[in-house]
Design an enzyme around this catalytic site. Structure first.
Site, PDB file in Angstrom:
ATOM      1  N   CYS A 182      -1.929   8.419   5.377  1.00 51.58           N
ATOM      2  CA  CYS A 182      -2.168   7.935   4.015  1.00 51.58           C
ATOM      3  C   CYS A 182      -3.513   7.208   3.994  1.00 51.58           C
ATOM      4  O   CYS A 182      -3.600   6.027   4.335  1.00 51.58           O
ATOM      5  CB  CYS A 182      -1.037   7.003   3.578  1.00 51.58           C
ATOM      6  SG  CYS A 182      -1.279   6.271   1.952  1.00 51.58           S
ATOM      7  N   CYS A 225      -3.799   4.104   1.926  1.00 54.23           N
ATOM      8  CA  CYS A 225      -3.097   2.923   2.456  1.00 54.23           C
ATOM      9  C   CYS A 225      -3.896   2.261   3.570  1.00 54.23           C
ATOM     10  O   CYS A 225      -4.003   1.047   3.637  1.00 54.23           O
ATOM     11  CB  CYS A 225      -1.742   3.302   3.059  1.00 54.23           C
ATOM     12  SG  CYS A 225      -0.674   4.234   2.004  1.00 54.23           S
ATOM     13  N   ASP A 226      -4.389   3.073   4.486  1.00 52.88           N
ATOM     14  CA  ASP A 226      -4.901   2.541   5.742  1.00 52.88           C
ATOM     15  C   ASP A 226      -6.418   2.575   5.863  1.00 52.88           C
ATOM     16  O   ASP A 226      -6.978   2.045   6.825  1.00 52.88           O
ATOM     17  CB  ASP A 226      -4.293   3.314   6.921  1.00 52.88           C
ATOM     18  CG  ASP A 226      -2.770   3.238   6.919  1.00 52.88           C
ATOM     19  OD1 ASP A 226      -2.237   2.359   6.236  1.00 52.88           O
ATOM     20  OD2 ASP A 226      -2.138   4.043   7.599  1.00 52.88           O
TER      21      ASP A 226
END
Lengths: 101, 308
Positions: free
Chosen positions: B135, B138-139
């Site tokens: 993701c 997200c990261d």
């Protein structure tokens, strides 16, 4: 009980020195899977007074996140008597969060 | 106390599931949605949705998913947050077992969606969250100023590469074919991004690093040459795999695991319908998932009328 927001300043007192098993959620406000996990953790905090559920905002507490080697969010740590006993990454259903304890 | 038998039980609270629920309750049917975590499904990982009609500004997937849930609940749909662990679908009254209980229904709409496909390389699970991610939104922030790669050549992979290019020092896009499959809307931004390098005809054959990813081995499929590339992070965006483990013994699945069902959402078992990404279909988008949800609810309603 509700989910307690933790900073580097009170991490020692609220997490490491806590006499209950503690779950710490490293999260950010902009992360979708973190938002998915939030109601699950809120539910656990309500239903399981034997645990303490905490959250750390990685944007505000980047040093704390780095100290724990967090490179993916959400990341969960279970800490008992000041020691990490388990960890997991990503959003997951309630039963799997409880399995971490 | 006799247990309630729902007219329609929906498994999965993404766009297909909540649209099915909306149409079911508006048709006067009782409807329960079982969702393992939070409304929205795969959409929750998308920060900017710009191809779902009706919005003048960009919207994030979590907000859109929650709005779809509230839209269905406004007309009486119910949600239980629980994970389905077993299903019995070949009886007139279907039985759905969850981690926390059990539910009965006359019809079931399977809208379990899909999840990230893995590369299938050794130590991939061990390095997940330690340099290997699925993701980018997200990261990505953890790789600020660092060197990363994205594996894949579709829309998600290219969108991930463009997102990461704004954060990271260098982004390498590794694609196994000689052309990208991504939409043309991505072409200009990709060409303009100075820090994206594309490696065509290439595949990742090994993950390097002890405890944390330090690089990957890339093999050129045309020349057969291999090269170790130093990286801080690797984002895997090579498509999706359907969430159908619960149904492999009772519904007909295709070779990739998708539930075989046509545009009418009808599966191999009567009273069971498949909607959204979990179904065999040519285009998996939010808008085709919501369309499936409406069709499935209508099909369930027709089935219930036929049974009376």
């Amino acid at each position: 009980m509700s989910v307690m927001k933790i900073t580097a300043a009170d991490f020692e007192k609220e997490v490491l020195a806590c006499d209950k098993p503690v779950l710490v959620d490293f999260y950010a406000d902009w992360c979708g899977p973190c938002k998915m996990l939030a109601p699950v953790l809120a539910q656990i905090a309500e239903e399981h007074p034997e645990y303490k559920i905490c959250k750390v905002n990685v944007d505000e507490e980047s040093d704390l996140a780095a100290k724990f080697g967090v490179m993916s969010i959400p990341t969960l740590f279970v800490i008992k008597n000041g020691e990490i006993t388990n960890h997991a990454m990503g959003a997951m259903p309630k039963a799997r969060v409880l399995d971490l304890f | 106390m006799t247990k309630e038998i729902f007219d329609v039980l929906v498994i999965g609270g993404g766009p297909a599931g909540y649209t099915a629920a909306l149409y079911a309750v508006r048709a006067g049917l009782s409807c329960l949605v079982l969702e393992r975590m939070a409304a929205g499904g795969q959409m929750c990982e998308t920060m900017h949705i710009d191809n779902y009609p009706g919005f003048t500004e960009t919207i994030d997937g979590f907000t859109l998913g929650t709005a779809m849930q509230q839209g269905a609940e406004r007309f009486g749909a119910k949600t239980v947050y629980d994970e389905v662990t077993a299903v019995k679908l070949d009886t007139p009254v279907k039985e759905i077992t969850t981690a926390g209980g059990g539910y009965f229904a006359h019809t079931v709409i399977v809208a379990t969606g899909a999840t990230h496909r893995h590369l299938g390389l050794a130590r991939e699970a061990e390095l997940a969250g330690r340099g290997v991610g699925y993701c980018a939104t997200c990261d990505g922030a953890f790789y600020r100023g660092k060197s990363v790669a994205v594996v894949g050549g579709g829309n998600s992979a290219v969108a991930d590469a463009l997102y990461l290019a704004g954060i990271c020092e260098k982004v390498t896009l590794i694609h196994r074919r000689d052309t990208l499959r991504a939409s043309r809307i991505h072409e200009a931004p990709l060409q303009n991004a100075k820090n994206i390098e594309i490696r065509y005809d290439s595949e990742v054959t090994a993950l390097l690093g002890d405890g944390h990813l330090t690089g990957v081995t890339v093999r050129n499929k045309k020349t057969g040459e291999t090269e170790d590339v130093a990286l801080d992070g690797l984002f895997i965006s090579i498509g999706r795999t359907p969430v159908t483990a619960l149904f492999q013994d009772c519904l007909t699945l295709d070779a990739s695991g998708y539930i075989v069902a046509g545009e009418d959402t009808v599966t191999s078992l009567s009273g069971i319908f498949a909607a959204g990404d979990v179904r065999t279909k040519p285009l998996r988008q939010i808008v085709t998932a919501t369309a499936d949800g409406a069709v499935a609810a209508e099909a369930a309603a027709a089935y219930l009328v036929g049974k009376q």
